[in-house]
Design a protein around this motif. Structure first.
Motif, PDB file in Angstrom:
ATOM      1  N   ALA A   1       0.833  -1.204   0.000  1.00 31.10           N
ATOM      2  CA  ALA A   1       0.000   0.000   0.000  1.00 31.10           C
ATOM      3  C   ALA A   1       0.867   1.253   0.000  1.00 31.10           C
ATOM      4  O   ALA A   1       1.960   1.275   0.571  1.00 31.10           O
ATOM      5  N   ALA A   2       0.354   2.301  -0.629  1.00 28.81           N
ATOM      6  CA  ALA A   2       1.081   3.572  -0.723  1.00 28.81           C
ATOM      7  C   ALA A   2       0.800   4.429   0.511  1.00 28.81           C
ATOM      8  O   ALA A   2       0.246   5.531   0.423  1.00 28.81           O
ATOM      9  N   ASN A   3       1.181   3.905   1.673  1.00 29.79           N
ATOM     10  CA  ASN A   3       1.004   4.645   2.929  1.00 29.79           C
ATOM     11  C   ASN A   3       2.289   4.594   3.758  1.00 29.79           C
ATOM     12  O   ASN A   3       2.274   4.204   4.928  1.00 29.79           O
ATOM     13  N   PRO A   4       3.434   4.966   3.163  1.00 31.71           N
ATOM     14  CA  PRO A   4       4.683   4.915   3.919  1.00 31.71           C
ATOM     15  C   PRO A   4       4.696   5.931   5.049  1.00 31.71           C
ATOM     16  O   PRO A   4       3.990   6.941   5.018  1.00 31.71           O
ATOM     17  N   GLY A   5       5.507   5.658   6.061  1.00 36.81           N
ATOM     18  CA  GLY A   5       5.615   6.582   7.179  1.00 36.81           C
ATOM     19  C   GLY A   5       6.500   6.010   8.264  1.00 36.81           C
ATOM     20  O   GLY A   5       6.954   4.868   8.176  1.00 36.81           O
ATOM     21  N   PRO A   6       6.752   6.785   9.320  1.00 35.59           N
ATOM     22  CA  PRO A   6       7.617   6.313  10.402  1.00 35.59           C
ATOM     23  C   PRO A   6       7.122   5.026  11.055  1.00 35.59           C
ATOM     24  O   PRO A   6       7.931   4.201  11.488  1.00 35.59           O
ATOM     25  N   MET A   7       5.795   4.851  11.120  1.00 34.23           N
ATOM     26  CA  MET A   7       5.236   3.665  11.768  1.00 34.23           C
ATOM     27  C   MET A   7       4.926   2.547  10.779  1.00 34.23           C
ATOM     28  O   MET A   7       4.898   1.379  11.156  1.00 34.23           O
ATOM     29  N   THR A   8       4.677   2.905   9.535  1.00 31.93           N
ATOM     30  CA  THR A   8       4.293   1.902   8.532  1.00 31.93           C
ATOM     31  C   THR A   8       5.457   1.496   7.630  1.00 31.93           C
ATOM     32  O   THR A   8       5.291   0.670   6.732  1.00 31.93           O
ATOM     33  N   LEU A   9       6.635   2.094   7.856  1.00 28.00           N
ATOM     34  CA  LEU A   9       7.829   1.808   7.045  1.00 28.00           C
ATOM     35  C   LEU A   9       7.521   2.094   5.571  1.00 28.00           C
ATOM     36  O   LEU A   9       7.101   3.183   5.243  1.00 28.00           O
ATOM     37  N   ASP A  10       7.703   1.100   4.690  1.00 28.08           N
ATOM     38  CA  ASP A  10       7.461   1.325   3.263  1.00 28.08           C
ATOM     39  C   ASP A  10       5.973   1.395   2.930  1.00 28.08           C
ATOM     40  O   ASP A  10       5.607   1.794   1.823  1.00 28.08           O
ATOM     41  N   GLY A  11       5.121   0.988   3.862  1.00 28.62           N
ATOM     42  CA  GLY A  11       3.682   0.898   3.662  1.00 28.62           C
ATOM     43  C   GLY A  11       3.178  -0.415   4.216  1.00 28.62           C
ATOM     44  O   GLY A  11       3.947  -1.248   4.712  1.00 28.62           O
ATOM     45  N   THR A  12       1.878  -0.601   4.155  1.00 25.90           N
ATOM     46  CA  THR A  12       1.272  -1.849   4.648  1.00 25.90           C
ATOM     47  C   THR A  12       1.388  -2.944   3.600  1.00 25.90           C
ATOM     48  O   THR A  12       1.064  -2.733   2.428  1.00 25.90           O
ATOM     49  N   ASN A  13       1.846  -4.106   4.044  1.00 29.18           N
ATOM     50  CA  ASN A  13       1.885  -5.275   3.172  1.00 29.18           C
ATOM     51  C   ASN A  13       0.524  -5.972   3.204  1.00 29.18           C
ATOM     52  O   ASN A  13       0.108  -6.475   4.244  1.00 29.18           O
ATOM     53  N   THR A  14      -0.161  -5.989   2.074  1.00 28.62           N
ATOM     54  CA  THR A  14      -1.353  -6.818   1.925  1.00 28.62           C
ATOM     55  C   THR A  14      -0.913  -8.138   1.311  1.00 28.62           C
ATOM     56  O   THR A  14      -0.213  -8.156   0.293  1.00 28.62           O
ATOM     57  N   TRP A  15      -1.318  -9.247   1.944  1.00 27.87           N
ATOM     58  CA  TRP A  15      -0.885 -10.566   1.500  1.00 27.87           C
ATOM     59  C   TRP A  15      -2.036 -11.316   0.841  1.00 27.87           C
ATOM     60  O   TRP A  15      -3.125 -11.408   1.408  1.00 27.87           O
ATOM     61  N   ILE A  16      -1.779 -11.822  -0.341  1.00 26.59           N
ATOM     62  CA  ILE A  16      -2.717 -12.697  -1.048  1.00 26.59           C
ATOM     63  C   ILE A  16      -2.194 -14.114  -0.910  1.00 26.59           C
ATOM     64  O   ILE A  16      -1.077 -14.423  -1.347  1.00 26.59           O
ATOM     65  N   LEU A  17      -2.981 -14.970  -0.287  1.00 28.41           N
ATOM     66  CA  LEU A  17      -2.581 -16.358  -0.048  1.00 28.41           C
ATOM     67  C   LEU A  17      -3.391 -17.270  -0.958  1.00 28.41           C
ATOM     68  O   LEU A  17      -4.623 -17.179  -1.000  1.00 28.41           O
ATOM     69  N   ARG A  18      -2.689 -18.162  -1.644  1.00 24.73           N
ATOM     70  CA  ARG A  18      -3.363 -19.050  -2.592  1.00 24.73           C
ATOM     71  C   ARG A  18      -2.453 -20.245  -2.848  1.00 24.73           C
ATOM     72  O   ARG A  18      -1.242 -20.091  -3.042  1.00 24.73           O
ATOM     73  N   ALA A  19      -3.032 -21.431  -2.835  1.00 23.41           N
ATOM     74  CA  ALA A  19      -2.255 -22.625  -3.171  1.00 23.41           C
ATOM     75  C   ALA A  19      -1.917 -22.599  -4.663  1.00 23.41           C
ATOM     76  O   ALA A  19      -2.670 -22.037  -5.470  1.00 23.41           O
ATOM     77  N   PRO A  20      -0.800 -23.186  -5.048  1.00 23.00           N
ATOM     78  CA  PRO A  20      -0.446 -23.219  -6.471  1.00 23.00           C
ATOM     79  C   PRO A  20      -1.560 -23.833  -7.318  1.00 23.00           C
ATOM     80  O   PRO A  20      -2.171 -24.830  -6.928  1.00 23.00           O
ATOM     81  N   GLU A  21      -1.832 -23.187  -8.432  1.00 23.70           N
ATOM     82  CA  GLU A  21      -2.842 -23.635  -9.399  1.00 23.70           C
ATOM     83  C   GLU A  21      -4.274 -23.499  -8.891  1.00 23.70           C
ATOM     84  O   GLU A  21      -5.218 -23.919  -9.554  1.00 23.70           O
ATOM     85  N   SER A  22      -4.475 -22.900  -7.725  1.00 28.32           N
ATOM     86  CA  SER A  22      -5.817 -22.769  -7.167  1.00 28.32           C
ATOM     87  C   SER A  22      -6.525 -21.540  -7.725  1.00 28.32           C
ATOM     88  O   SER A  22      -5.889 -20.540  -8.092  1.00 28.32           O
ATOM     89  N   SER A  23      -7.835 -21.595  -7.760  1.00 23.16           N
ATOM     90  CA  SER A  23      -8.648 -20.462  -8.209  1.00 23.16           C
ATOM     91  C   SER A  23      -9.324 -19.752  -7.044  1.00 23.16           C
ATOM     92  O   SER A  23     -10.211 -18.936  -7.252  1.00 23.16           O
ATOM     93  N   ARG A  24      -8.882 -20.066  -5.813  1.00 25.15           N
ATOM     94  CA  ARG A  24      -9.473 -19.444  -4.628  1.00 25.15           C
ATOM     95  C   ARG A  24      -8.364 -18.894  -3.740  1.00 25.15           C
ATOM     96  O   ARG A  24      -7.334 -19.541  -3.537  1.00 25.15           O
ATOM     97  N   ALA A  25      -8.588 -17.702  -3.211  1.00 20.65           N
ATOM     98  CA  ALA A  25      -7.557 -17.013  -2.439  1.00 20.65           C
ATOM     99  C   ALA A  25      -8.112 -16.500  -1.113  1.00 20.65           C
ATOM    100  O   ALA A  25      -9.326 -16.336  -0.940  1.00 20.65           O
ATOM    101  N   VAL A  26      -7.210 -16.219  -0.189  1.00 19.43           N
ATOM    102  CA  VAL A  26      -7.506 -15.538   1.071  1.00 19.43           C
ATOM    103  C   VAL A  26      -6.632 -14.288   1.114  1.00 19.43           C
ATOM    104  O   VAL A  26      -5.435 -14.353   0.810  1.00 19.43           O
ATOM    105  N   VAL A  27      -7.207 -13.154   1.470  1.00 16.50           N
ATOM    106  CA  VAL A  27      -6.476 -11.893   1.540  1.00 16.50           C
ATOM    107  C   VAL A  27      -6.311 -11.500   3.002  1.00 16.50           C
ATOM    108  O   VAL A  27      -7.288 -11.453   3.756  1.00 16.50           O
ATOM    109  N   VAL A  28      -5.070 -11.218   3.393  1.00 14.34           N
ATOM    110  CA  VAL A  28      -4.759 -10.825   4.766  1.00 14.34           C
ATOM    111  C   VAL A  28      -4.407  -9.343   4.792  1.00 14.34           C
ATOM    112  O   VAL A  28      -3.518  -8.892   4.060  1.00 14.34           O
TER     113      VAL A  28
END
Length: 260
Positions: free
Chosen positions: A15-42
């Motif tokens: 994310a484009a929210n860098p700062g002293p507390m967020t460092l480069d910004g917030t990492n949004t993680w997309i989790l998905r097994a290889p070859e899968s068509s379903r994901a979980v977003v953290v």
């Protein structure tokens, strides 16, 4: 805001929210097994529509089964409701205030296992940074998502009054034991900053840092620095003053711990 494939199971959108507390910004993680068509977003991140749409684009053509929150701080959670509405999926969190639907019976607790078409996510409660903080373990990937409990660079804040030092130390001890166990933790995927490839060493550093700071706070109090502001000025004299408000929150947590 391009998507970065970090492991076969985890993709990061910054994310484009860098700062002293967020460092480069917030990492949004997309989790998905290889070859899968379903994901979980953290941690969809802040309410920055361009970022949230970039996450949706990175998921496509797969569908989002679920949004998970490591904790409720706005730089991780603010965009969750908008994102979930666009993805037509629920949100799970420890704090009921962030769950969608709002009457969702399923929070996040120790022992919970979340699955999505070959993806296995295990919930590890890690209160301390905030009392609703959790980590997510991907056993098939060797990755542990740590939110703000462990950052990719520097150290985290015990966010008093939402956080507490005693539980934080216990969480760090538990994570270090887990990282050094046969579980096979290969890396930490933090909420801010780069990926950590030496989990055990970093967790030991975190524990040693906290204990050193606690000793410094104890010494400052013994020398007459009674308020959090006075302790910060004494103990954090070598730290950029822009970080002093965050340091004050940690010091208040340390003072509560010492007075407990």
């Amino acid at each position: 805001m391009t998507a970065e494939v970090v492991t076969p199971y985890a993709t990061r959108v910054l994310a484009a929210n860098p700062g002293p507390m967020t460092l480069d910004g917030t990492n949004t993680w997309i989790l998905r097994a290889p070859e899968s068509s379903r994901a979980v977003v953290v941690d969809p991140g802040p309410m920055l529509e361009e970022h949230l749409r970039a996450v949706l684009e990175a998921v496509a053509p797969a569908t989002v089964d679920l949004v998970l929150l490591t904790h409720g701080h706005f730089d991780h959670s603010e965009g969750a409701a908008w994102f979930a509405a666009q993805a037509n999926c629920p949100v799970r969190s420890v704090d009921p205030a962030f769950r969608i639907p709002t009457d969702h019976a399923h929070g996040l607790a120790e022992g919970d296992v979340i699955g999505a078409d070959g993806l296995r996510i295990e919930v590890l409660p890690t209160p301390g940074h905030t009392m609703d903080s959790v980590c997510f373990w991907l056993p098939d990937d060797g990755s542990l998502l740590t939110g703000d409990t462990v950052l990719g660079r520097g150290t985290s804040v015990v966010a008093h009054p939402d956080g507490a030092l005693g539980p934080y130390l216990e969480s760090l001890e538990s994570l270090r034991a887990f990282a050094n166990s046969p579980a096979g933790v290969e890396r930490l995927l933090p909420g801010h900053g780069p990926v950590i490839e030496d989990p055990g060493a970093v967790l030991s550093f975190y524990l040693n840092h906290r204990r050193e700071r606690l000793a410094q706070v104890r010494e400052a109090v013994a020398h007459g620095h009674k308020t959090a502001e006075a302790v910060v000025a004494h103990v954090y004299a070598d730290v950029d003053p822009i970080l002093w408000p965050a340091a004050e929150r940690s010091v208040r947590a340390q003072l509560d711990y010492l007075n407990g």
